[in-house]
Write a protein that holds these residues in place. Structure first.
Motif, PDB file in Angstrom:
ATOM      1  N   VAL A   1       0.839  -1.203   0.000  1.00  0.00           N
ATOM      2  CA  VAL A   1       0.000   0.000   0.000  1.00  0.00           C
ATOM      3  C   VAL A   1       0.873   1.252   0.000  1.00  0.00           C
ATOM      4  O   VAL A   1       0.599   2.228  -0.703  1.00  0.00           O
TER       5      VAL A   1
ATOM      6  N   VAL B   1      -6.057   1.406  -2.199  1.00  0.00           N
ATOM      7  CA  VAL B   1      -5.791   2.742  -2.756  1.00  0.00           C
ATOM      8  C   VAL B   1      -6.986   3.244  -3.561  1.00  0.00           C
ATOM      9  O   VAL B   1      -7.417   4.397  -3.422  1.00  0.00           O
TER      10      VAL B   1
ATOM     11  N   SER C   1       0.810   3.987  -2.868  1.00  0.00           N
ATOM     12  CA  SER C   1       0.481   5.362  -2.469  1.00  0.00           C
ATOM     13  C   SER C   1       1.539   6.334  -2.971  1.00  0.00           C
ATOM     14  O   SER C   1       1.221   7.460  -3.363  1.00  0.00           O
TER      15      SER C   1
END
Length: 308
Positions: A121, A184, A125
């Motif tokens: 993640v 996301v 990101s």
């Protein structure tokens, strides 16, 4: 008058994050439980048929969630595209990679590899949300990758059912990328679409994507040989995987940043490993414990909130 009116608002803001945290934590604990229990279902149903039955049962249960509620913003073209890819990565590809991966590996190995989700993640990101990866997060990513490498190269008990294969671990790693993409993209969707409608629409896309493969396997499958206990477990798996976990996650994600929500995915590998040990008879070796500890250390390094 201003102070009295602002007090309930302040109290709501103080309690709302804890409710969101509870939703996020419960969602990941359920995901981990069905990752482990799916190994039992794979002994009864082939992969594509299992995924098709899962999406179909959940579609019936969530039929009332599809329509737009009064006052809800209509879906934009951007939202529709995001919903498709949210389902493609988070439902369709994740289910296939996870089910095939667990079938070739073990619930315990799945738990260790899934511990890399917060690190994944963080990377996504950085790529798509332009968030800077600080040195502490980079160290967490290195630990998570180390845990994956360790559990991938070590043989888990030879003939033991807890054993895993390189292909199984690669598929589980693919499931990690799919789940990180789901997190996301889900953050962008929660700003415009309700959690219930996201859950229902994402599930319908998953059903549409897997239907051709599910029907292909259904034509040669003996449904009469399935025991009642397996149908009950399938119902739990369907409602937990497609309905409850998605709704809980999207509800919590509305009030928590994606980077902060990532820490709750630590409950996924923990619950998956617990299911493998308690219900599937898998044993934890010293090497597996070290790999699991390394992966969890990576999770904590990558996602532990900084002091303000």
């Amino acid at each position: 008058m201003n102070s009295s009116s602002s007090a309930p608002v302040a109290a709501h803001r103080a309690h709302a994050p804890w409710i969101a945290y509870l939703c996020l934590g419960s969602s990941m604990a359920l995901v981990g439980s069905y990752v482990g229990l799916s190994k039992l279902l794979l002994a009864v149903f082939p992969v594509f048929l299992l995924a098709w039955l899962r999406f179909g049962m959940a579609a019936v249960a969530m039929a009332g969630w599809v329509k737009r509620r009064p006052g809800e913003t209509p879906l934009s073209r951007h939202d529709r595209i995001l919903l498709f890819f949210e389902s493609f990565f988070g439902n369709f590809l994740f289910s296939i990679c996870m089910l095939f991966g667990v079938g070739l590996s073990s619930a315990l190995a799945a738990g260790v590899i899934m511990a890399a989700i917060p690190a994944a993640v963080a990377i996504l990101s950085r790529l798509f949300l332009k968030e800077r990866i600080v040195p502490r997060v980079a160290m967490g990513i290195a630990c998570a990758v180390g845990g994956i490498a360790l559990v991938s190269v070590v043989a888990h008990g030879g003939d033991d059912q807890g054993g895993s294969s390189l292909l199984g671990n690669l598929l589980l790693s693919g499931a990690v990328i799919c789940e990180a993409s789901y997190v996301v993209m889900g953050k962008k969707l929660t700003g415009n679409v309700s959690a219930r409608r996201i859950s229902a629409l994402v599930n319908l896309w998953g059903l549409a994507l897997v239907t051709p493969l599910g029907l292909w396997q259904a034509m040669s499958f003996d449904f009469g040989a399935v025991q009642p206990g397996s149908w009950s477990l399938l119902l739990f798996y369907s409602l937990a995987a497609s309905m409850v976990t998605v709704w809980l996650w999207m509800t919590g994600l509305r009030q928590v940043p994606a980077s902060s929500a990532g820490i709750f995915t630590v409950l996924l590998p923990i619950s998956a490993a617990a299911i493998g040990v308690v219900f599937l008879g898998e044993r934890i070796s010293a090497t597996q414990a070290a790999a699991f500890g390394l992966a969890i250390a990576g999770v904590l390094l990558a996602t532990w909130p900084r002091r303000s």
